[in-house]
Design an enzyme around this catalytic site. Structure first.
Site, PDB file in Angstrom:
ATOM      1  N   SER A   1      70.417 -14.527  39.612  1.00 29.43           N
ATOM      2  CA  SER A   1      69.245 -14.967  40.369  1.00 29.43           C
ATOM      3  C   SER A   1      68.370 -15.858  39.506  1.00 29.43           C
ATOM      4  CB  SER A   1      68.434 -13.754  40.823  1.00 29.43           C
ATOM      5  OG  SER A   1      67.187 -14.137  41.374  1.00 29.43           O
TER       6      SER A   1
ATOM      7  N   TYR B   1      63.455  -6.542  37.996  1.00 28.42           N
ATOM      8  CA  TYR B   1      64.592  -7.240  38.604  1.00 28.42           C
ATOM      9  C   TYR B   1      64.915  -8.516  37.831  1.00 28.42           C
ATOM     10  CZ  TYR B   1      67.133  -9.955  42.160  1.00 28.42           C
ATOM     11  OH  TYR B   1      68.056 -10.716  42.819  1.00 28.42           O
TER      12      TYR B   1
END
Length: 309
Positions: free
Chosen positions: A193, A206
């Site tokens: 990501s 995250y």
């Protein structure tokens, strides 16, 4: 496995892949319930062939993965579903896993219930693939996600579970699958990501986990070469069926797409097509492929424009 043709459109961007339990955390504010995120946002309700990531859309590259066996973690919804559908359309035997079986799956797709954070479940998952097919050619480590939660004032257990899901679980799956992948000369594809490449306020754990995942892939690529290739698809903003809920309706989705130089967020097909390419035997390993449509237009440009206006 072969590829012919040229891509019709450039790949886009990706929104953080919040799964079923992560969404529940957002809705109910119960941090401890973030323990079981299952893959990317979205569902299998898409009917547009391009959104499904079939790998056979006219004008796109067409791949032949016949006789290959592919495992997609978190492959029952969102980006994971698009990736699984694409490999299925390209002729592969495709196995997906999640903690719970969905109500419906495309014909030909195999499902194994598994929590990829649990070593016993991971062992059972890969063993079942081996017993059923006798080989494994590609692992797509897609399962992951995070609720939006600032670090201060939230449960330490929440953030530990986010790191466990987005970093430790892919490590466990890759480690267990390694003997089969080495035997077939296969590959691991990590779904990373852009949150792991830039500041990620509100999803700090995250973003840190994804940064670690990118580095893990580079380490494994060097450690397992030349038998097993390991690459990362670094995804930015992405559009799935749940995107309207996240961004405040169709207008919010359009505004987010306008913040991407390519003019739109990524579709599952954009991410899937890169995975199809990386799964073809070749030279590329240790790479980070940015699938973000040019990134995100910086806020300062809008500020400057406003001052000029």
């Amino acid at each position: 496995m072969t590829a012919v043709g040229l891509p019709e459109t450039p790949p886009g961007d990706r929104f953080e892949d919040e799964g079923e339990e992560a969404s529940a955390v957002n809705a109910e504010g119960d941090a401890d319930r973030a323990a079981g995120v299952d893959g990317a946002t979205g569902s299998r309700g898409e009917t547009d062939a391009e959104a499904r990531g079939s790998g056979g859309v006219p004008g796109r590259v067409r791949y032949d993965h016949t006789e290959s066996v592919v495992l997609v973690t978190g492959g029952t919804r969102g980006l994971g579903a698009g990736i699984a559908d694409a490999f299925l359309a390209a002729g592969a035997e495709v196995v997906v896993c999640a903690r719970r079986k969905p109500e419906a799956l495309p014909e030909g797709l195999a499902f194994v219930p598994a929590d990829v954070r649990d070593t016993a479940d991971v062992d059972r998952l890969v063993t079942e693939v081996e017993e059923r097919y006798g080989r494994l050619d590609t692992v797509v480590n897609n399962a992951g996600g995070s609720p939006y939660a600032f670090l201060a004032g939230t449960s330490p257990r929440l953030h530990a579970r986010i790191v466990e899901l987005n970093l430790i679980a892919p490590l466990l799956v890759a480690q267990r699958a390694h003997p089969l992948l080495a035997a077939s000369g296969g590959s691991v594809i990590m779904i990373g990501s852009s949150s792991g490449t830039r500041p990620s306020p509100g999803t700090s754990a995250y973003g840190a986990a994804k940064a670690g995942l990118h580095h893990l892939a580079a380490c494994l690529a060097a450690e397992w070469a030349p038998r097993v290739r390991v690459n990362t698809v670094v995804v930015g903003l992405a559009e799935t069926e749940d995107s309207a809920d996240h961004y405040g309706g169709p207008d919010g989705v359009a505004r987010m797409g306008a913040a991407v130089p390519a003019g739109r967020m990524a579709l599952p097909a954009d991410v899937a097509e890169v995975c199809l390419w990386l799964a073809v035997p070749g030279y590329v390993t240790g790479a980070e492929i940015a699938v973000h449509g040019g990134g995100e237009i910086p806020a300062w440009r809008e500020i400057a424009s406003g001052h000029d206006g």
